[in-house]
Design a protein around this motif. Sequence first.
Motif, PDB file in Angstrom:
ATOM      1  N   ILE A 230      17.533  41.527  -8.313  1.00  0.00           N
ATOM      2  CA  ILE A 230      17.377  41.390  -6.865  1.00  0.00           C
ATOM      3  C   ILE A 230      17.455  42.750  -6.180  1.00  0.00           C
ATOM      4  N   MET A 231      18.460  43.544  -6.550  1.00  0.00           N
ATOM      5  CA  MET A 231      18.652  44.836  -5.888  1.00  0.00           C
ATOM      6  C   MET A 231      17.476  45.775  -6.155  1.00  0.00           C
ATOM      7  N   ALA A 232      16.860  45.652  -7.327  1.00  0.00           N
ATOM      8  CA  ALA A 232      15.719  46.511  -7.654  1.00  0.00           C
ATOM      9  C   ALA A 232      14.513  46.212  -6.766  1.00  0.00           C
ATOM     10  N   LYS A 233      14.431  44.978  -6.287  1.00  0.00           N
ATOM     11  CA  LYS A 233      13.287  44.570  -5.458  1.00  0.00           C
ATOM     12  C   LYS A 233      13.578  44.646  -3.968  1.00  0.00           C
ATOM     13  N   THR A 234      14.830  44.941  -3.607  1.00  0.00           N
ATOM     14  CA  THR A 234      15.216  44.893  -2.201  1.00  0.00           C
ATOM     15  C   THR A 234      14.945  46.230  -1.509  1.00  0.00           C
ATOM     16  N   SER A 235      14.192  46.150  -0.408  1.00  0.00           N
ATOM     17  CA  SER A 235      13.908  47.364   0.372  1.00  0.00           C
ATOM     18  C   SER A 235      14.445  47.244   1.794  1.00  0.00           C
ATOM     19  N   GLU A 236      14.875  46.021   2.188  1.00  0.00           N
ATOM     20  CA  GLU A 236      15.364  45.818   3.550  1.00  0.00           C
ATOM     21  C   GLU A 236      16.734  46.471   3.759  1.00  0.00           C
ATOM     22  N   GLU A 237      17.096  46.620   5.019  1.00  0.00           N
ATOM     23  CA  GLU A 237      18.408  47.160   5.372  1.00  0.00           C
ATOM     24  C   GLU A 237      19.459  46.063   5.202  1.00  0.00           C
ATOM     25  N   LEU A 238      20.434  46.304   4.332  1.00  0.00           N
ATOM     26  CA  LEU A 238      21.482  45.323   4.068  1.00  0.00           C
ATOM     27  C   LEU A 238      22.796  45.786   4.692  1.00  0.00           C
ATOM     28  N   SER A 239      23.569  44.834   5.194  1.00  0.00           N
ATOM     29  CA  SER A 239      24.925  45.138   5.660  1.00  0.00           C
ATOM     30  C   SER A 239      25.807  43.941   5.336  1.00  0.00           C
ATOM     31  N   PHE A 240      27.120  44.183   5.285  1.00  0.00           N
ATOM     32  CA  PHE A 240      28.054  43.154   4.850  1.00  0.00           C
ATOM     33  C   PHE A 240      29.219  43.053   5.821  1.00  0.00           C
ATOM     34  N   LYS A 241      29.734  41.855   5.937  1.00  0.00           N
ATOM     35  CA  LYS A 241      30.976  41.644   6.679  1.00  0.00           C
ATOM     36  C   LYS A 241      31.924  40.892   5.748  1.00  0.00           C
ATOM     37  N   TYR A 242      33.066  41.506   5.446  1.00  0.00           N
ATOM     38  CA  TYR A 242      34.057  40.847   4.599  1.00  0.00           C
ATOM     39  C   TYR A 242      34.816  39.842   5.447  1.00  0.00           C
ATOM     40  N   THR A 243      35.015  38.665   4.892  1.00  0.00           N
ATOM     41  CA  THR A 243      35.636  37.596   5.672  1.00  0.00           C
ATOM     42  C   THR A 243      36.327  36.617   4.734  1.00  0.00           C
ATOM     43  N   ASN A 244      36.843  35.541   5.306  1.00  0.00           N
ATOM     44  CA  ASN A 244      37.476  34.467   4.547  1.00  0.00           C
ATOM     45  C   ASN A 244      36.548  33.259   4.615  1.00  0.00           C
ATOM     46  N   VAL A 245      36.104  32.791   3.465  1.00  0.00           N
ATOM     47  CA  VAL A 245      35.158  31.666   3.414  1.00  0.00           C
ATOM     48  C   VAL A 245      35.827  30.497   2.701  1.00  0.00           C
ATOM     49  N   ASN A 246      36.045  29.413   3.430  1.00  0.00           N
ATOM     50  CA  ASN A 246      36.690  28.238   2.843  1.00  0.00           C
ATOM     51  C   ASN A 246      38.012  28.591   2.156  1.00  0.00           C
ATOM     52  N   GLY A 247      38.774  29.459   2.804  1.00  0.00           N
ATOM     53  CA  GLY A 247      40.087  29.818   2.299  1.00  0.00           C
ATOM     54  C   GLY A 247      40.074  30.813   1.151  1.00  0.00           C
ATOM     55  N   GLU A 248      38.890  31.337   0.823  1.00  0.00           N
ATOM     56  CA  GLU A 248      38.773  32.273  -0.296  1.00  0.00           C
ATOM     57  C   GLU A 248      38.016  33.525   0.150  1.00  0.00           C
ATOM     58  N   PRO A 249      38.146  34.639  -0.609  1.00  0.00           N
ATOM     59  CA  PRO A 249      37.461  35.867  -0.195  1.00  0.00           C
ATOM     60  C   PRO A 249      35.951  35.711  -0.253  1.00  0.00           C
ATOM     61  N   GLY A 250      35.273  36.345   0.703  1.00  0.00           N
ATOM     62  CA  GLY A 250      33.826  36.244   0.721  1.00  0.00           C
ATOM     63  C   GLY A 250      33.204  37.265   1.645  1.00  0.00           C
ATOM     64  N   ILE A 251      31.890  37.175   1.757  1.00  0.00           N
ATOM     65  CA  ILE A 251      31.164  38.079   2.646  1.00  0.00           C
ATOM     66  C   ILE A 251      30.049  37.322   3.353  1.00  0.00           C
ATOM     67  N   VAL A 252      29.676  37.855   4.508  1.00  0.00           N
ATOM     68  CA  VAL A 252      28.439  37.446   5.165  1.00  0.00           C
ATOM     69  C   VAL A 252      27.451  38.580   4.927  1.00  0.00           C
ATOM     70  N   LEU A 253      26.263  38.248   4.412  1.00  0.00           N
ATOM     71  CA  LEU A 253      25.232  39.253   4.159  1.00  0.00           C
ATOM     72  C   LEU A 253      24.225  39.230   5.304  1.00  0.00           C
ATOM     73  N   TYR A 254      23.943  40.411   5.834  1.00  0.00           N
ATOM     74  CA  TYR A 254      22.948  40.558   6.893  1.00  0.00           C
ATOM     75  C   TYR A 254      21.758  41.342   6.338  1.00  0.00           C
ATOM     76  N   VAL A 255      20.551  40.857   6.614  1.00  0.00           N
ATOM     77  CA  VAL A 255      19.323  41.567   6.270  1.00  0.00           C
ATOM     78  C   VAL A 255      18.638  41.923   7.571  1.00  0.00           C
ATOM     79  N   GLU A 256      18.428  43.207   7.778  1.00  0.00           N
ATOM     80  CA  GLU A 256      17.874  43.684   9.052  1.00  0.00           C
ATOM     81  C   GLU A 256      18.684  43.133  10.231  1.00  0.00           C
ATOM     82  N   GLN A 257      20.008  43.136  10.066  1.00  0.00           N
ATOM     83  CA  GLN A 257      20.985  42.736  11.087  1.00  0.00           C
ATOM     84  C   GLN A 257      20.948  41.243  11.441  1.00  0.00           C
ATOM     85  N   GLN A 258      20.267  40.435  10.628  1.00  0.00           N
ATOM     86  CA  GLN A 258      20.240  38.992  10.809  1.00  0.00           C
ATOM     87  C   GLN A 258      20.999  38.323   9.664  1.00  0.00           C
ATOM     88  N   VAL A 259      21.768  37.280   9.975  1.00  0.00           N
ATOM     89  CA  VAL A 259      22.506  36.568   8.920  1.00  0.00           C
ATOM     90  C   VAL A 259      21.525  36.037   7.886  1.00  0.00           C
TER      91      VAL A 259
END
Length: 288
Positions: A230-259
């Motif tokens: 996946i990473m080899a094919k990805t050219s978009e701008e990626l960003s991450f937000k670390y958060t708590n998902v269902n009581g467990e560690p997780g992230i929200v992934l943004y592509v071009e600043q969209q969820v």
Amino acid sequence: MNDVQTELLFTTYKPLLFSLAYRMLGSVQDAEDIVQDAYITWSEQEMDLVQNPKAYLCKIVTNRCLDLLRSARKQRETYVGPWLPEPLLADNKEDPALHYVMKESLSTAYLLLLEQLSETERAVFLLREVLEYDYRFISEMVGKSSSNCRQIFHRAKKAIGNYTTSTLSPPKASALTEQFVAAVVSGNVSNLLNLLAVDAKLISDGGGKIKAALVPILGAERISRFYMGIMAKTSEELSFKYTNVNGEPGIVLYVEQQVFGVLSLQIKNDLIQTIYWVVNPDKLTHIT
């Protein structure tokens, strides 16, 4: 009881009602709709006739959930690929919705176990196991005898088994999540393999709306190859937000600043055992 008192009392129980509806449905949006519907019914009720407001409200929510689950059964059976619950994000550790439930009953793994149960079994199990109602109240809520509810609960508990969560401290779990993201983004296969259990599993939910693996990806090496591809094919701008998902560690992934997706990790023995990856856009509309 005047209108202000009625509203204040409902506000007190609102987190409880949401927690019940979310566990029944696995949907943040549907749970919120049902709680709002319960408020409308509550506000139109003669309060003097309600002896136990908490039980009354739980009964409304339980019945609405049962109706919705039954009507959506065919839709669930034809769902494309693995089904995962809508991610419940809780950045605030003091979120009142979390006070009414055991932490493990929030987890994605636990909610997937509940999917094994019939609608009625799920209601009885949650009302007893999580909300600790006695069988007399549960029988009133689901329309079955107390003895029948007791049998249903024991059958459901046997099906669920002894579920346990990671004993890893939140700081260590968060650090592991950050290491995982860093390994994927940098393409460090060795580091990624060191973080994953040998028999790790990746479950992705695209719902047929967006490209996702239609079957779970099994094994640390396959998961590693999947992410590197996946990473080899990805050219978009990626960003991450670390958060708590269902009581467990997780992230929200943004592509071009969209969820784009929400990822959460089930950790066992200091290693990542299961990765849950929700990219179905219908399940992300509540996330900003």
